[in-house]
Design a protein around this motif. Structure first.
Motif, PDB file in Angstrom:
ATOM      1  N   LEU A  24       0.821  -1.213   0.000  1.00  0.00           N
ATOM      2  CA  LEU A  24       0.000   0.000   0.000  1.00  0.00           C
ATOM      3  C   LEU A  24       0.858   1.267   0.000  1.00  0.00           C
ATOM      4  N   GLN A  25       2.105   1.151   0.453  1.00  0.00           N
ATOM      5  CA  GLN A  25       3.009   2.299   0.389  1.00  0.00           C
ATOM      6  C   GLN A  25       3.366   2.671  -1.045  1.00  0.00           C
ATOM      7  N   LEU A  26       3.125   1.747  -1.992  1.00  0.00           N
ATOM      8  CA  LEU A  26       3.379   2.049  -3.393  1.00  0.00           C
ATOM      9  C   LEU A  26       2.433   3.118  -3.920  1.00  0.00           C
ATOM     10  N   ASN A  27       1.340   3.376  -3.192  1.00  0.00           N
ATOM     11  CA  ASN A  27       0.414   4.440  -3.590  1.00  0.00           C
ATOM     12  C   ASN A  27       0.965   5.831  -3.306  1.00  0.00           C
ATOM     13  N   GLU A  28       1.988   5.918  -2.461  1.00  0.00           N
ATOM     14  CA  GLU A  28       2.561   7.208  -2.094  1.00  0.00           C
ATOM     15  C   GLU A  28       3.411   7.769  -3.245  1.00  0.00           C
ATOM     16  N   PRO A  29       3.380   9.080  -3.432  1.00  0.00           N
ATOM     17  CA  PRO A  29       4.095   9.678  -4.577  1.00  0.00           C
ATOM     18  C   PRO A  29       5.553   9.262  -4.688  1.00  0.00           C
ATOM     19  N   GLU A  30       6.243   9.156  -3.552  1.00  0.00           N
ATOM     20  CA  GLU A  30       7.665   8.833  -3.605  1.00  0.00           C
ATOM     21  C   GLU A  30       7.945   7.394  -4.021  1.00  0.00           C
ATOM     22  N   ASN A  31       6.899   6.533  -4.016  1.00  0.00           N
ATOM     23  CA  ASN A  31       7.096   5.119  -4.360  1.00  0.00           C
ATOM     24  C   ASN A  31       6.398   4.705  -5.650  1.00  0.00           C
ATOM     25  N   ARG A  32       5.627   5.592  -6.249  1.00  0.00           N
ATOM     26  CA  ARG A  32       4.782   5.201  -7.376  1.00  0.00           C
ATOM     27  C   ARG A  32       5.581   4.745  -8.596  1.00  0.00           C
ATOM     28  N   ASP A  33       6.827   5.184  -8.707  1.00  0.00           N
ATOM     29  CA  ASP A  33       7.643   4.742  -9.844  1.00  0.00           C
ATOM     30  C   ASP A  33       7.882   3.236  -9.812  1.00  0.00           C
ATOM     31  N   LYS A  34       7.772   2.635  -8.633  1.00  0.00           N
ATOM     32  CA  LYS A  34       8.016   1.191  -8.510  1.00  0.00           C
ATOM     33  C   LYS A  34       6.847   0.358  -9.017  1.00  0.00           C
ATOM     34  N   LEU A  35       5.684   0.978  -9.233  1.00  0.00           N
ATOM     35  CA  LEU A  35       4.530   0.231  -9.741  1.00  0.00           C
ATOM     36  C   LEU A  35       4.805  -0.360 -11.114  1.00  0.00           C
ATOM     37  N   ARG A  36       5.741   0.234 -11.845  1.00  0.00           N
ATOM     38  CA  ARG A  36       6.055  -0.299 -13.176  1.00  0.00           C
ATOM     39  C   ARG A  36       6.677  -1.689 -13.091  1.00  0.00           C
ATOM     40  N   TYR A  37       7.172  -2.062 -11.923  1.00  0.00           N
ATOM     41  CA  TYR A  37       7.734  -3.400 -11.748  1.00  0.00           C
ATOM     42  C   TYR A  37       6.652  -4.442 -11.437  1.00  0.00           C
ATOM     43  N   LEU A  38       5.402  -3.999 -11.289  1.00  0.00           N
ATOM     44  CA  LEU A  38       4.309  -4.897 -10.896  1.00  0.00           C
ATOM     45  C   LEU A  38       3.162  -4.814 -11.907  1.00  0.00           C
ATOM     46  N   TYR A  39       3.491  -4.928 -13.176  1.00  0.00           N
ATOM     47  CA  TYR A  39       2.513  -4.904 -14.272  1.00  0.00           C
ATOM     48  C   TYR A  39       1.927  -3.510 -14.501  1.00  0.00           C
ATOM     49  N   GLY A  40       2.423  -2.488 -13.813  1.00  0.00           N
ATOM     50  CA  GLY A  40       2.032  -1.122 -14.092  1.00  0.00           C
ATOM     51  C   GLY A  40       0.649  -0.673 -13.680  1.00  0.00           C
ATOM     52  N   PRO A  41       0.090  -1.117 -12.550  1.00  0.00           N
ATOM     53  CA  PRO A  41      -1.192  -0.560 -12.110  1.00  0.00           C
ATOM     54  C   PRO A  41      -1.021   0.866 -11.610  1.00  0.00           C
ATOM     55  N   ASP A  42      -2.134   1.528 -11.344  1.00  0.00           N
ATOM     56  CA  ASP A  42      -2.075   2.869 -10.764  1.00  0.00           C
ATOM     57  C   ASP A  42      -1.861   2.812  -9.253  1.00  0.00           C
ATOM     58  N   GLY A  43      -2.107   1.656  -8.669  1.00  0.00           N
ATOM     59  CA  GLY A  43      -1.953   1.495  -7.236  1.00  0.00           C
ATOM     60  C   GLY A  43      -2.700   0.270  -6.752  1.00  0.00           C
ATOM     61  N   TYR A  44      -2.845   0.168  -5.440  1.00  0.00           N
ATOM     62  CA  TYR A  44      -3.498  -0.980  -4.815  1.00  0.00           C
ATOM     63  C   TYR A  44      -4.470  -0.527  -3.740  1.00  0.00           C
ATOM     64  N   VAL A  45      -5.506  -1.331  -3.526  1.00  0.00           N
ATOM     65  CA  VAL A  45      -6.422  -1.172  -2.399  1.00  0.00           C
ATOM     66  C   VAL A  45      -6.563  -2.538  -1.735  1.00  0.00           C
ATOM     67  N   ARG A  46      -6.999  -2.527  -0.475  1.00  0.00           N
ATOM     68  CA  ARG A  46      -7.256  -3.809   0.189  1.00  0.00           C
ATOM     69  C   ARG A  46      -8.376  -4.539  -0.539  1.00  0.00           C
ATOM     70  N   ALA A  47      -8.193  -5.834  -0.746  1.00  0.00           N
ATOM     71  CA  ALA A  47      -9.146  -6.616  -1.525  1.00  0.00           C
ATOM     72  C   ALA A  47     -10.440  -6.831  -0.757  1.00  0.00           C
ATOM     73  N   ASP A  48     -11.540  -6.776  -1.472  1.00  0.00           N
ATOM     74  CA  ASP A  48     -12.863  -7.080  -0.939  1.00  0.00           C
ATOM     75  C   ASP A  48     -13.348  -8.345  -1.635  1.00  0.00           C
ATOM     76  N   SER A  49     -13.379  -9.444  -0.926  1.00  0.00           N
ATOM     77  CA  SER A  49     -13.761 -10.726  -1.527  1.00  0.00           C
ATOM     78  C   SER A  49     -15.136 -10.663  -2.175  1.00  0.00           C
ATOM     79  N   ALA A  50     -16.054  -9.874  -1.602  1.00  0.00           N
ATOM     80  CA  ALA A  50     -17.411  -9.790  -2.144  1.00  0.00           C
ATOM     81  C   ALA A  50     -17.430  -9.199  -3.546  1.00  0.00           C
ATOM     82  N   ALA A  51     -16.420  -8.405  -3.893  1.00  0.00           N
ATOM     83  CA  ALA A  51     -16.380  -7.777  -5.213  1.00  0.00           C
ATOM     84  C   ALA A  51     -16.214  -8.791  -6.334  1.00  0.00           C
ATOM     85  N   TYR A  52     -15.817 -10.004  -6.003  1.00  0.00           N
ATOM     86  CA  TYR A  52     -15.561 -11.027  -7.007  1.00  0.00           C
ATOM     87  C   TYR A  52     -16.741 -11.980  -7.188  1.00  0.00           C
TER      88      TYR A  52
END
Length: 291
Positions: free
Chosen positions: A249-277
């Motif tokens: 979740l720290q990858l959502n912070e501006p100073e870490n967002r450049d690292k998202l490119r190492y994880l398929y390039g999402p805009d960020g992450y949220v805690r998963a909600d099983s009901a959403a599936y």
């Protein structure tokens, strides 16, 4: 008929580096082991894995290893066997892993400010194909037989159009059906004219070169699909789960967002909600993948 491509055929179909099966980067009993699926060129992914696992290890104070599986099913097996502790995967393999082994959802990806995306049927602009019906007798490449956006949801568009009754009827409609091993592999096969169409994520065209992107379009789009999810094997230590989740979740912070490119390039992450599936579970039941 549906064709699961072997390594030689995959490489010929989608270009060098189309698929790769790697072993963990190191063998430490205390390490947190992460499984990655080959949505894009696995050779690039291996470099990305090394970068992100190094950062995660420094954040959670636990050694972290990463490896690429050959497909979603192999990632589920790695979780089942304890060869992986956490895996990045699509919504459909998650609900199957949840039913089969009790997998635990930790995080959902966010794209374009939403935790959902779609599947599309892509074709070349010069192919003369303008509708799903035009693909009768033509060859199509999907990403993976247990991918939601790379197979099940795009295929469901043919069902909704009244062209097929379900997955079992696909071979009677298409010329050949290939499972190429990932989004990029399926899209490259289509872009290079080796197949007539590709079923993949709405963002899969971004895995092509700019010149190729200008040469392809899409002719059908699925309803929204819950985004890819990060899951844990049952029994993984709760404290380790929390450390990992909080670090991600720290990858959502501006100073870490450049690292998202190492994880398929999402805009960020949220805690998963099983009901959403729930909709994915319904789709899986409809097509006989879940009881």
């Amino acid at each position: 008929m549906a064709i699961h491509l072997n390594r030689r055929t995959m490489l010929a179909l989608a270009g060098a580096g189309a698929v790769s099966l790697a072993t963990p980067l190191a063998a430490q009993d205390t390490a947190l082991r992460l499984a990655f699926i080959p949505q894009e060129n696995p050779e690039k992914l291996l470099g990305d894995i090394e970068a992100i696992t190094g950062w995660l290890a420094s954040e959670i104070d636990v050694p972290v290893e990463g490896f690429v599986t050959i497909d979603h099913a192999a990632a589920v097996e790695a979780l089942r066997n304890g060869d992986a502790d956490i895996s990045f995967m699509g919504a459909l393999p998650f609900v199957l892993a949840e039913a089969e082994i009790g997998a635990v959802p930790l995080l959902s990806e966010v794209y374009r400010d939403a935790p959902s995306y779609t599947g599309r049927i892509f074709v070349r602009r010069d192919s003369g194909i303008g509708a799903l019906a035009d693909l009768r007798g033509r060859d199509i490449a999907f990403a993976d037989p247990i991918s939601e956006s790379g197979y099940l949801y795009p295929l469901a568009e043919f069902v909704e159009a009244g062209l097929i009754d379900g997955p079992g009827a696909a071979e009677a409609f298409f010329g050949r059906v290939f499972f190429a091993g990932g989004y990029q592999q399926a899209m490259q096969a289509m872009a290079e004219g080796l197949v007539d169409a590709a079923g993949a994520s709405q963002y899969a065209d971004l895995l092509l070169t700019p010149q190729q992107q200008a040469q392809v379009t899409w002719i059908a789009e699925s309803p929204p699909i819950p985004s890819h999810v990060v899951i844990a094997r049952p029994g993984l230590d709760a404290e380790v789960q929390d450390r990992f989740t909080n670090a991600m979740l720290q990858l959502n912070e501006p100073e870490n967002r450049d690292k998202l490119r190492y994880l398929y390039g999402p805009d960020g992450y949220v805690r998963a909600d099983s009901a959403a599936y729930g909709g994915v579970r319904d789709m899986a039941r409809r097509y006989g993948l879940l009881e």
